[in-house]
Design a protein around this motif. Structure first.
Motif, short mmCIF file in Angstrom:
data_model
loop_
_atom_site.label_atom_id
_atom_site.label_comp_id
_atom_site.label_asym_id
_atom_site.label_seq_id
_atom_site.Cartn_x
_atom_site.Cartn_y
_atom_site.Cartn_z
N THR A 277 0.94 -1.33 -0.24
CA THR A 277 -0.32 -0.04 -0.05
C THR A 277 1.13 1.35 0.01
N GLU A 278 1.98 1.05 0.69
CA GLU A 278 3.32 1.99 1.38
C GLU A 278 3.08 2.50 -0.49
N LEU A 279 3.98 1.87 -0.78
CA LEU A 279 4.58 1.83 -2.30
C LEU A 279 3.91 2.23 -3.50
N ARG A 280 2.37 1.97 -3.24
CA ARG A 280 1.52 2.60 -4.74
C ARG A 280 1.23 3.92 -3.76
N GLY A 281 1.09 3.93 -2.85
CA GLY A 281 0.87 5.90 -2.69
C GLY A 281 2.28 6.16 -3.02
N ILE A 282 3.71 6.65 -3.19
CA ILE A 282 4.17 6.91 -3.75
C ILE A 282 4.25 6.48 -5.13
N GLY A 283 3.80 5.74 -5.87
CA GLY A 283 3.14 5.29 -7.42
C GLY A 283 3.96 4.53 -7.96
N TYR A 284 4.69 3.54 -7.60
CA TYR A 284 5.21 2.29 -7.87
C TYR A 284 3.95 1.64 -7.71
N SER A 285 3.91 0.84 -9.07
CA SER A 285 3.08 -0.29 -9.51
C SER A 285 3.78 -2.06 -9.25
N LEU A 286 2.72 -2.19 -8.52
CA LEU A 286 2.76 -3.58 -8.15
C LEU A 286 1.62 -4.66 -8.27
N ILE A 287 2.26 -5.88 -8.75
CA ILE A 287 1.71 -6.96 -9.03
C ILE A 287 1.11 -7.83 -7.81
N PRO A 288 -0.17 -7.86 -7.61
CA PRO A 288 -0.69 -8.40 -5.92
C PRO A 288 0.14 -9.44 -5.96
N SER A 289 0.64 -9.67 -4.64
CA SER A 289 1.28 -11.07 -3.98
C SER A 289 1.24 -11.62 -3.23
N ALA A 296 8.02 -5.03 -7.86
CA ALA A 296 7.51 -3.51 -7.96
C ALA A 296 7.92 -3.05 -9.07
N SER A 297 7.09 -1.89 -9.54
CA SER A 297 8.04 -1.08 -10.30
C SER A 297 8.22 0.40 -10.36
N PRO A 298 9.18 0.85 -9.99
CA PRO A 298 9.20 2.56 -9.52
C PRO A 298 8.26 2.99 -11.17
N PRO A 299 8.19 4.18 -10.62
CA PRO A 299 7.26 5.53 -11.68
C PRO A 299 7.87 5.52 -13.45
N ASP A 300 9.02 5.55 -13.47
CA ASP A 300 10.09 5.78 -14.95
C ASP A 300 10.10 4.23 -14.84
N ARG A 301 9.76 3.54 -14.37
CA ARG A 301 9.99 1.49 -14.33
C ARG A 301 11.14 1.49 -15.02
#
Ligand SMILES: Cc1ncc(COP(=O)(O)O)c(C=O)c1O
Length: 350
Positions: A277-289, A296-301
């Motif tokens: 949840t925190e990572l999504r909050g800073i713009g990361y995209s995640l596959i539910p684990s 996790a992928s950062p916004p600039d991938r």
């Protein structure tokens, strides 16, 4: 050297996750180890087995690992003839290939998943086929009938963290002429497992490890559940004393402490959900684990940039240069404190 088999000469060998020599100085989130210790019953069982002088080590262990198999069989609801324990699940993956895939015969697995299957197949001289994933995380172009000798289905998947539904694994088992190996290394962190399919299908083998949920990576323990004919084949080809006396008692002690396992898994799953949840909050995209890590992928991938930023702060995660994975990082779930520090570092790196 001319006497060497060509496939051995040509192969690269598997490269495990980095193990820093000054391990204590790092937050180590790169090999999906458990941040908590194993059940206290494990150390107690090892101390009992050793006694004052280590006298018991004079004698070989039980070559058939009877007690450990019996304990696993009881826990999972199988007859002991359906169970084999081993020196890490890697030993079982290796021996499955040795038992089923001769030189030039095909094994398959999903890419991305656990690349060690390929190394083991290369040693054996088996040929390798990989299947990709569709956008909705199903197997791309899986034939109506797959004729290869073995198909390794890592579920939950590593390094992506998702799990296939049991109904889908059931269908894949029906479409395999050879053996379907469901590698459940991470399944204790998931909502479902494929054990029922071992009873339903002749060709399904489930492998498990003690390295993740049981926090025994350093002990080297795994197990497999399959039809007695398959277990008998794996018994024929294994090293006869493959599990030492300390590993055998550690296996039994940890299997018998399911309360401790459930508590450890709960803590890791809770931390995983908080961290995701925190990572999504800073713009990361995640596959539910469904595992003890997140992909996790950062916004600039740009996985490499973030990997290096973390490395510089003594936080070790797993970056894969493979084009399918270079946009993200596989981050093991550590303690809440470790993940808070990791999150702060990720915010700092930006
Ligand atoms: C998918 C998968 N299978 C098997 C293994 C090997 O586990 P073990 O430590 O039991 O050999 C791992 C270890 O990381 C893994 O990720």
């Amino acid at each position: 050297m001319s006497a060497m088999r060509k496939n051995i000469e040509d192969m690269q060998g598997y490269v495990p996750g980095y193990q820093p020599p000054d391990e204590a100085a790092w937050i180590k989130l790169n090999t999906n180890e458990n941040p908590y210790p194993p059940s206290p019953r494990v150390a107690e069982a090892i101390r009992n087995e050793l006694g004052e002088s280590g006298e018991t080590l004079r004698k070989y262990p039980d070559a058939a690992s009877r007690q450990a198999r019996k304990d696993a069989a009881e826990l999972y609801g199988f007859d002991p003839s359906w169970v084999i324990t081993a020196n890490g699940s890697d030993e079982l993956l290796n021996n499955l290939i040795r038992a089923f895939a001769g030189e030039g015969e095909e094994i398959a697995y999903i890419h991305p998943s656990y690349s060690y299957y390929a190394t083991l197949a290369q040693i054996q001289g088996a040929s390798i086929r990989t299947f990709g994933l569709t956008e909705d995380l199903r197997i791309a172009d899986f034939p109506p009938r797959y004729e290869g000798k073995l198909f390794f289905l890592t579920s939950p998947n590593a390094p992506l963290g998702f799990a296939f539904s049991i109904a889908y694994i059931d269908e894949i088992a029906s479409r395999c002429s050879g053996v379907l190996v469901v590698d459940e290394a991470y399944v204790d962190f998931a909502d479902q497992n494929a054990l029922d399919l071992v009873k339903k299908h002749e060709n399904v083998v489930v492998t498990r490890t003690f390295s993740k949920s049981y926090a025994l990576a350093g002990m080297r323990l795994g197990l497999a559940l399959a039809r007695p004919e398959i277990i008998a084949a794996l018994d024929k080809i294994r090293d006869h004393y493959h599990l030492d006396r300390l590993a055998l008692v550690a296996a039994s002690a940890s299997l018998k402490d399911q309360r401790y396992l459930a508590e450890t898994v709960r803590k890791i799953r809770d931390t995983r959900e908080w961290f995701a949840t925190e990572l999504r909050g800073i713009g990361y995209s995640l596959i539910p684990s469904q595992t003890n890590f997140v992909f996790a992928s950062p916004p600039d991938r740009n996985g490499k940039r973030v990997y290096e930023g973390l490395f510089g702060r003594k936080i070790l995660v797993r970056y894969f240069s493979d084009p399918l994975l270079a946009h993200g990082l596989r981050i093991t779930i550590g303690t809440r404190d470790e993940m808070e520090k990791t999150l702060a570092a990720l915010k700092d790196i930006g």
